[in-house]
Design an enzyme around this catalytic site. Structure first.
Site, PDB file in Angstrom:
ATOM      1  N   ASP A  11       0.886  -1.176   0.000  1.00 28.73           N
ATOM      2  CA  ASP A  11       0.000   0.000   0.000  1.00 28.73           C
ATOM      3  C   ASP A  11       0.913   1.213   0.000  1.00 28.73           C
ATOM      4  O   ASP A  11       1.810   1.315   0.848  1.00 28.73           O
ATOM      5  CB  ASP A  11      -0.882   0.031   1.256  1.00 28.73           C
ATOM      6  CG  ASP A  11      -2.012  -0.991   1.184  1.00 28.73           C
ATOM      7  OD1 ASP A  11      -2.315  -1.457   0.078  1.00 28.73           O
ATOM      8  OD2 ASP A  11      -2.577  -1.313   2.242  1.00 28.73           O
ATOM      9  N   ASP A 130     -13.590  -4.738  -1.823  1.00 28.93           N
ATOM     10  CA  ASP A 130     -13.500  -4.514  -0.380  1.00 28.93           C
ATOM     11  C   ASP A 130     -14.877  -4.826   0.186  1.00 28.93           C
ATOM     12  O   ASP A 130     -15.847  -4.125  -0.114  1.00 28.93           O
ATOM     13  CB  ASP A 130     -13.130  -3.056  -0.075  1.00 28.93           C
ATOM     14  CG  ASP A 130     -11.710  -2.722  -0.513  1.00 28.93           C
ATOM     15  OD1 ASP A 130     -10.891  -3.650  -0.631  1.00 28.93           O
ATOM     16  OD2 ASP A 130     -11.427  -1.535  -0.740  1.00 28.93           O
TER      17      ASP A 130
END
Length: 252
Positions: A11, A130
């Site tokens: 990330d 997600d």
């Protein structure tokens, strides 16, 4: 049975690798190029690079980073974050990415999946999901870094993504993300059973057993982790030997 893959995830925010818990409390975890190169040498099967605060304003920064990472990494490399158009796909694939991951843009414009698959091949198109559990036991998908509940069922969306040409699903459990309490096996299995394309389990890895469960009971083709690998709590080679000893096919 296919060889199962172990995938570290980077990330990235403002040019640095970061990691948080439940999508917040981000901490610095290093330089993207150095981290990616180290994973390549450590035996990772692929690397995923997600610009978690990407916007059109920093597209050039992302392109430069993709180019730098691609120059140092010799395993398949996925990039995601802020990709909204087929032109964005073209740009990043040209700079060395092997696959492109889309999440919010695919929800906002499902035709992007079909257009990208048609132009570059399904193998280049990863739809990231997600998902967060609902009170009734199902899961909804979220967009914009887990901030907006789309009110769409995760299993139905995975089926739709496959129909439109996605070659892979990157499935993150928001409930388990960063907790190290294990992947959401029920969610992973529900999605894996619903589609015929590979599912990458993400969110919650803390022990070697968690990877085993996701790749066997959960039916995932790959398992992704971040902080566990970034902070050297688990070595990829050690994990793969553990899986091999339990008859999970892995590339050593």
């Amino acid at each position: 049975m296919h060889t199962k893959r172990i995938i570290p995830c980077l990330d990235v925010k403002d040019g640095r690798v970061v990691k948080g818990i439940n999508f917040v409390d981000l901490k610095d975890a290093g330089d993207p190029v150095s981290v990616a190169k180290a994973y390549d040498e450590a035996g990772a099967d692929e690397v995923v690079f997600l610009d978690i605060t990407a916007s059109s304003d920093n597209r050039d920064t992302v392109v430069d980073m993709v180019r730098a990472v691609a120059a140092n990494v010799f395993i398949p490399f996925t990039v995601g974050g802020g990709i909204r158009t087929v032109e964005d796909f073209k740009l990043l694939l040209r700079e060395g990415a092997d696959k492109i991951s889309i999440n919010s843009s695919a929800i906002d414009n499902p035709n992007l999946i079909s257009e990208a698959a048609s132009q570059f091949g399904s193998q280049c198109v990863v739809v990231a999901i997600d998902a967060k559990r609902r009170d009734d036991g199902g899961w909804n998908i979220y967009k914009h870094g887990g901030r907006i509940d789309c009110g769409i069922d995760a299993v139905n969306w995975a089926i739709e993504a496959e129909k439109r040409g996605a070659g892979e699903i990157l499935l993150t459990s928001m409930d388990c993300d960063g907790t190290k309490a294990g992947y959401d096996i029920k969610l992973t299995k529900a999605i894996s059973d619903a589609v015929s394309i590979p599912v990458i389990a993400s969110g919650g890895a803390g022990l070697k057993e968690h990877f085993y469960d996701a790749l066997t009971i959960g039916g995932a083709e790959a398992a992704l982790a971040a902080s566990l690998f970034h902070y050297k709590e688990l070595e990829i080679s050690e994990l793969k030997e553990y899986l091999r000893d339990r008859d999970v096919p892995v590339r050593l």
